[in-house]
Design a protein around this motif. Structure first.
Motif, PDB file in Angstrom:
ATOM      1  N   ASP A  85      76.894 102.119  41.664  1.00  0.00           N
ATOM      2  CA  ASP A  85      78.334 101.950  41.498  1.00  0.00           C
ATOM      3  C   ASP A  85      78.730 102.488  40.129  1.00  0.00           C
ATOM      4  O   ASP A  85      77.894 102.692  39.253  1.00  0.00           O
ATOM      5  CB  ASP A  85      78.747 100.486  41.670  1.00  0.00           C
ATOM      6  CG  ASP A  85      78.130  99.593  40.611  1.00  0.00           C
ATOM      7  OD1 ASP A  85      78.581  99.643  39.452  1.00  0.00           O
ATOM      8  OD2 ASP A  85      77.182  98.859  40.945  1.00  0.00           O
ATOM      9  N   TYR A  86      80.028 102.707  39.961  1.00  0.00           N
ATOM     10  CA  TYR A  86      80.516 103.449  38.793  1.00  0.00           C
ATOM     11  C   TYR A  86      80.076 102.828  37.470  1.00  0.00           C
ATOM     12  O   TYR A  86      79.591 103.514  36.565  1.00  0.00           O
ATOM     13  CB  TYR A  86      82.042 103.531  38.850  1.00  0.00           C
ATOM     14  CG  TYR A  86      82.644 104.456  37.813  1.00  0.00           C
ATOM     15  CD1 TYR A  86      82.700 105.825  38.039  1.00  0.00           C
ATOM     16  CD2 TYR A  86      83.154 103.962  36.620  1.00  0.00           C
ATOM     17  CE1 TYR A  86      83.249 106.690  37.092  1.00  0.00           C
ATOM     18  CE2 TYR A  86      83.707 104.810  35.670  1.00  0.00           C
ATOM     19  CZ  TYR A  86      83.755 106.178  35.914  1.00  0.00           C
ATOM     20  OH  TYR A  86      84.290 107.015  34.980  1.00  0.00           O
ATOM     21  N   SER A  87      80.218 101.493  37.348  1.00  0.00           N
ATOM     22  CA  SER A  87      79.873 100.858  36.074  1.00  0.00           C
ATOM     23  C   SER A  87      78.371 100.915  35.805  1.00  0.00           C
ATOM     24  O   SER A  87      77.940 101.200  34.677  1.00  0.00           O
ATOM     25  CB  SER A  87      80.353  99.401  36.061  1.00  0.00           C
ATOM     26  OG  SER A  87      79.755  98.665  37.107  1.00  0.00           O
ATOM     27  N   THR A  88      77.562 100.679  36.835  1.00  0.00           N
ATOM     28  CA  THR A  88      76.108 100.734  36.656  1.00  0.00           C
ATOM     29  C   THR A  88      75.651 102.145  36.334  1.00  0.00           C
ATOM     30  O   THR A  88      74.709 102.347  35.563  1.00  0.00           O
ATOM     31  CB  THR A  88      75.398 100.230  37.924  1.00  0.00           C
ATOM     32  OG1 THR A  88      75.884  98.930  38.258  1.00  0.00           O
ATOM     33  CG2 THR A  88      73.889 100.172  37.722  1.00  0.00           C
ATOM     34  N   TYR A  90      76.991 104.283  34.464  1.00  0.00           N
ATOM     35  CA  TYR A  90      77.083 104.538  33.025  1.00  0.00           C
ATOM     36  C   TYR A  90      76.307 103.529  32.195  1.00  0.00           C
ATOM     37  O   TYR A  90      75.841 103.838  31.100  1.00  0.00           O
ATOM     38  CB  TYR A  90      78.543 104.597  32.604  1.00  0.00           C
ATOM     39  CG  TYR A  90      79.181 105.888  33.042  1.00  0.00           C
ATOM     40  CD1 TYR A  90      78.938 107.068  32.348  1.00  0.00           C
ATOM     41  CD2 TYR A  90      79.968 105.948  34.183  1.00  0.00           C
ATOM     42  CE1 TYR A  90      79.486 108.268  32.766  1.00  0.00           C
ATOM     43  CE2 TYR A  90      80.519 107.150  34.612  1.00  0.00           C
ATOM     44  CZ  TYR A  90      80.278 108.302  33.893  1.00  0.00           C
ATOM     45  OH  TYR A  90      80.808 109.491  34.315  1.00  0.00           O
ATOM     46  N   GLN A  91      76.130 102.311  32.693  1.00  0.00           N
ATOM     47  CA  GLN A  91      75.324 101.334  31.963  1.00  0.00           C
ATOM     48  C   GLN A  91      73.863 101.760  31.898  1.00  0.00           C
ATOM     49  O   GLN A  91      73.167 101.500  30.920  1.00  0.00           O
ATOM     50  CB  GLN A  91      75.426  99.963  32.641  1.00  0.00           C
ATOM     51  CG  GLN A  91      76.773  99.303  32.466  1.00  0.00           C
ATOM     52  CD  GLN A  91      76.906  98.058  33.309  1.00  0.00           C
ATOM     53  OE1 GLN A  91      75.975  97.667  34.020  1.00  0.00           O
ATOM     54  NE2 GLN A  91      78.069  97.438  33.263  1.00  0.00           N
ATOM     55  N   THR A  92      73.406 102.447  32.954  1.00  0.00           N
ATOM     56  CA  THR A  92      72.010 102.872  33.003  1.00  0.00           C
ATOM     57  C   THR A  92      71.711 103.906  31.929  1.00  0.00           C
ATOM     58  O   THR A  92      70.617 103.949  31.366  1.00  0.00           O
ATOM     59  CB  THR A  92      71.683 103.457  34.397  1.00  0.00           C
ATOM     60  OG1 THR A  92      72.023 102.494  35.385  1.00  0.00           O
ATOM     61  CG2 THR A  92      70.203 103.796  34.517  1.00  0.00           C
ATOM     62  N   PRO A  94      73.698 104.594  28.780  1.00  0.00           N
ATOM     63  CA  PRO A  94      74.861 104.313  27.926  1.00  0.00           C
ATOM     64  C   PRO A  94      75.185 105.429  26.941  1.00  0.00           C
ATOM     65  O   PRO A  94      76.306 105.533  26.472  1.00  0.00           O
ATOM     66  CB  PRO A  94      74.458 103.032  27.186  1.00  0.00           C
ATOM     67  CG  PRO A  94      72.956 103.018  27.244  1.00  0.00           C
ATOM     68  CD  PRO A  94      72.608 103.659  28.551  1.00  0.00           C
ATOM     69  N   THR A 108      77.441 108.752  41.829  1.00  0.00           N
ATOM     70  CA  THR A 108      78.451 107.709  41.945  1.00  0.00           C
ATOM     71  C   THR A 108      79.764 108.344  42.375  1.00  0.00           C
ATOM     72  O   THR A 108      79.903 109.575  42.385  1.00  0.00           O
ATOM     73  CB  THR A 108      78.635 106.953  40.619  1.00  0.00           C
ATOM     74  OG1 THR A 108      79.389 105.758  40.854  1.00  0.00           O
ATOM     75  CG2 THR A 108      79.339 107.817  39.569  1.00  0.00           C
ATOM     76  N   ARG A 206      81.891  99.779  49.289  1.00  0.00           N
ATOM     77  CA  ARG A 206      83.349  99.807  49.221  1.00  0.00           C
ATOM     78  C   ARG A 206      83.997 100.087  50.573  1.00  0.00           C
ATOM     79  O   ARG A 206      85.212  99.961  50.707  1.00  0.00           O
ATOM     80  CB  ARG A 206      83.804 100.876  48.227  1.00  0.00           C
ATOM     81  CG  ARG A 206      83.502 100.496  46.793  1.00  0.00           C
ATOM     82  CD  ARG A 206      84.139 101.476  45.834  1.00  0.00           C
ATOM     83  NE  ARG A 206      83.586 102.809  45.991  1.00  0.00           N
ATOM     84  CZ  ARG A 206      84.167 103.909  45.491  1.00  0.00           C
ATOM     85  NH1 ARG A 206      85.290 103.810  44.850  1.00  0.00           N
ATOM     86  NH2 ARG A 206      83.597 105.074  45.652  1.00  0.00           N
TER      87      ARG A 206
END
Length: 208
Positions: A85-88, A90-92, A94, A108, A206
Motif C-alpha cells: 500500500d502507498y504508505s508502506t 515509502y516507509q520501507t 524512507p 503501489t 481497496r
C-alpha cells in the motif's frame, strides 16, 4: 445465445425475455460461486528505461486497474513484484527519492489506474499482469445480442445452464436432466480454470 437455447427447446412459452432471465440467473450464480466474485485474467505491458510510473489503463485493454492482484517479470529467474500500500511503499524505503534504478521489487498505486515501481525499471521488460474481471451482461434489442463477459470456450456452460432452467419452466424432464448434467460438468471445469486458488493470489484490498 438466446437463439441457441430456443433451438434446444422449441416451446412458445420460452420468449426472449424468459430465456434472457434464465441466462442472467446462471451468470449471477457463477458470479456468486467465486470467493471474490471475480474472474482472473492476464495481460502484459512493457516497462521503459528510467520510468517509474505506468498508466495501465492506456497499456492494457479493458483493464480495471483497481483489481490488479499480481505482477510478474518475464522470467522465473526474476522475483515477483510485490504489492505494497502507498504508505508502506515509502516507509520501507524512507530515504528513497525516486532515483534508484534496477529490477522492480515492489509496486503501489499512485492514481486510479497508475502504478509506481521501486526500484525504477532500468530496462525494457515485458511484465505479466494478473487481474480480476467482473462478469458483465449487456442486454440489447435482439435475441442474439445478449453478451456475457466469459471466455468463449465456456459459452456452452452458460447455454447448458440456461437450457436446464428453461427445460424446467416447460416441464421437459428429460432435457432438464441432460442439460443439468452438462451444465454441472462444465461449471466445475470453469471454476477450476478461472477462479484463482492459493494464498499467492490476493487482490488489492481497496476493491472491497
Amino acid at each position: 445465445m438466446v437463439d441457441d437455447i430456443q433451438d434446444n427447446l422449441s416451446d412458445d412459452y420460452l420468449t426472449d425475455a424468459r430465456v434472457k432471465d434464465a441466462v442472467g440467473k446462471i451468470v449471477r450464480k457463477i458470479h456468486r460461486m467465486s470467493n471474490y466474485e471475480l474472474f482472473k485474467v492476464e495481460d502484459t505491458f512493457d516497462t521503459v528505461d528510467s520510468q517509474s510510473d505506468y498508466d495501465l489503463s492506456s497499456l492494457i485493454t479493458n483493464l480495471d486497474g483497481q483489481k490488479i492482484i499480481r505482477i510478474r517479470p518475464p522470467s522465473s529467474t526474476y522475483r515477483e513484484v510485490g504489492y505494497l500500500d502507498y504508505s508502506t511503499f515509502y516507509q520501507t524505503w524512507p530515504t528513497w527519492l525516486g532515483t534508484t534504478t534496477g529490477d522492480p521489487i515492489n509496486w503501489t498505486w499512485v492514481a486510479a489506474q497508475t502504478i509506481r515501481f521501486n526500484p525504477i525499471p532500468n530496462a525494457v521488460m515485458t511484465y505479466t499482469v494478473y487481474y480480476w474481471k467482473t462478469i458483465t451482461e449487456t442486454d440489447n434489442t435482439t435475441s442474439d445480442d445478449t453478451e456475457i463477459d466469459i471466455p468463449d470456450k465456456y459459452r456452452d456452460v452458460v447455454i447448458d445452464g440456461a437450457s436446464y432452467r428453461c427445460a424446467r419452466m416447460i416441464n421437459d424432464v428429460e432435457n432438464a436432466g441432460i442439460y443439468k448434467n452438462d451444465y454441472e460438468e462444465g461449471l466445475q471445469e470453469l471454476i477450476g480454470d478461472l477462479f484463482p486458488q492459493g494464498a499467492g493470489l490476493k487482490p488489492d484490498p481497496r476493491i472491497y
